[in-house]
Write a protein that holds these residues in place. Structure first.
Motif, PDB file in Angstrom:
ATOM      1  N   VAL A 207       5.622   5.459  -6.618  1.00  0.00           N
ATOM      2  CA  VAL A 207       5.104   5.026  -7.660  1.00  0.00           C
ATOM      3  C   VAL A 207       5.448   6.390  -8.685  1.00  0.00           C
ATOM      4  N   GLN A 208       5.966   6.202  -9.884  1.00  0.00           N
ATOM      5  CA  GLN A 208       6.403   6.944 -10.916  1.00  0.00           C
ATOM      6  C   GLN A 208       5.298   7.201 -11.937  1.00  0.00           C
TER       7      GLN A 208
ATOM      8  N   ALA B  46      -1.395   3.666 -15.127  1.00  0.00           N
ATOM      9  CA  ALA B  46      -1.586   5.301 -15.293  1.00  0.00           C
ATOM     10  C   ALA B  46      -2.596   5.629 -14.173  1.00  0.00           C
ATOM     11  N   GLY B  47      -2.157   6.946 -13.553  1.00  0.00           N
ATOM     12  CA  GLY B  47      -3.146   7.570 -12.516  1.00  0.00           C
ATOM     13  C   GLY B  47      -2.762   7.262 -11.414  1.00  0.00           C
ATOM     14  N   GLN B  48      -1.639   6.556 -10.796  1.00  0.00           N
ATOM     15  CA  GLN B  48      -1.292   5.788  -9.618  1.00  0.00           C
ATOM     16  C   GLN B  48      -0.262   6.855  -9.100  1.00  0.00           C
ATOM     17  N   ALA B  49       0.447   7.706  -9.501  1.00  0.00           N
ATOM     18  CA  ALA B  49       1.054   8.681  -8.942  1.00  0.00           C
ATOM     19  C   ALA B  49       0.036   9.704  -8.276  1.00  0.00           C
TER      20      ALA B  49
ATOM     21  N   THR C 213       0.717  -0.991   0.076  1.00  0.00           N
ATOM     22  CA  THR C 213       0.021  -0.094   0.030  1.00  0.00           C
ATOM     23  C   THR C 213       0.745   1.200   0.139  1.00  0.00           C
ATOM     24  N   ASP C 214       2.052   1.113  -0.053  1.00  0.00           N
ATOM     25  CA  ASP C 214       3.165   2.393   0.079  1.00  0.00           C
ATOM     26  C   ASP C 214       3.151   2.960  -1.542  1.00  0.00           C
TER      27      ASP C 214
ATOM     28  N   ALA D  74      -4.870  12.690  -7.615  1.00  0.00           N
ATOM     29  CA  ALA D  74      -5.278  13.592  -6.864  1.00  0.00           C
ATOM     30  C   ALA D  74      -6.051  14.689  -7.882  1.00  0.00           C
ATOM     31  N   PHE D  75      -5.059  15.113  -8.744  1.00  0.00           N
ATOM     32  CA  PHE D  75      -5.328  16.220  -9.851  1.00  0.00           C
ATOM     33  C   PHE D  75      -6.719  15.509 -10.717  1.00  0.00           C
TER      34      PHE D  75
END
Length: 226
Positions: free
Chosen positions: A72-73, A193-196, A67-68, A201-202
């Motif tokens: 994540v890039q 995608a969308g994991q950073a 869960t850390d 958030a955005f």
């Protein structure tokens, strides 16, 4: 010889002490059993297996590690999303209306999207990626993102006035905002995608904000159509 009364009193005291000891033992046993159940429950869950890189074996990781998200890039899809959203936001339409409510709506959209364009440009700059200008959508060959109005639609809107302009403006902006929702859905549907944290958030904020404004513009459009 002790009297019967004395014996009864001693027996009562002894019984109370035995009850106290028994209660203490029961509490300890219950505590041990509860701890054992928690331990067994935590060990009973399925292991979390992290796939290895190509040519490398998979390995089991702890739940905390799974869960850390600190490492994540951003992915190529994240970069394309930010670049495309700059094009999309840049077409937020100015309005030529006499309605105060319409003017406030247009101003609110313009200010919020201008701030978001600056944030996206900084995000891309830090990652040494191509940074579209806020005027890039006017250039020949600029990509037409989901929901963006075509040049023909823009020309048609520019030729309208009064209530006809207001209705077309609202319809165009509802379509425009719905396109942003499509872009967010496509981002989250892309594996990895969308994991950073910044991107997640955005994109989530865009989804919430655009839905809220679509509802507001829909209500305004229904009033105009009465």
């Amino acid at each position: 010889m002790p009297s019967c009364g004395h014996m009864n009193l001693s027996s009562a005291v002894l019984i109370d002490k035995l009850k106290t000891v028994t209660l203490g033992i029961t509490v300890v046993l219950l505590t041990l059993v509860s701890a054992a159940c928690r331990t067994a429950g935590s060990q009973a869950g399925p292991p979390i297996v992290q796939p290895g890189a190509p040519g490398e074996a998979s390995h089991v990781i702890a739940a905390a590690e799974a869960t850390d998200l600190s490492r994540v890039q951003a992915t190529a899809a994240d970069v394309r999303f930010m670049q495309g959203m700059i094009h999309h936001h840049a077409q937020a339409l100015a309005t030529r209306t006499n309605s105060d409510d319409m003017k406030k709506l247009a101003q609110r959209i313009e200010i919020s999207q201008a701030d978001e364009i600056k944030m996206m440009q900084r995000w891309l700059e830090v990652r040494h990626q191509d940074v579209p200008s806020e005027h890039a959508h006017h250039m020949a060959g600029a990509p037409l993102m989901p929901g963006m109005l075509t040049p023909e639609e823009m020309d048609h809107l520019a030729a309208l006035k009064g209530a006809a302009f207001d209705r077309q403006f609202l319809e165009g902006m509802i379509k425009h905002h719905a396109g942003a929702l499509t872009m967010v859905q496509e981002l989250f549907a892309t594996p990895g995608a969308g994991q950073a944290s910044e991107i997640f958030a955005f994109a989530s904020d865009i989804d919430a904000d655009q839905r809220m404004e679509i509802d507001r513009m829909g209500a305004m459009l229904r009033e105009l159509q009465k």
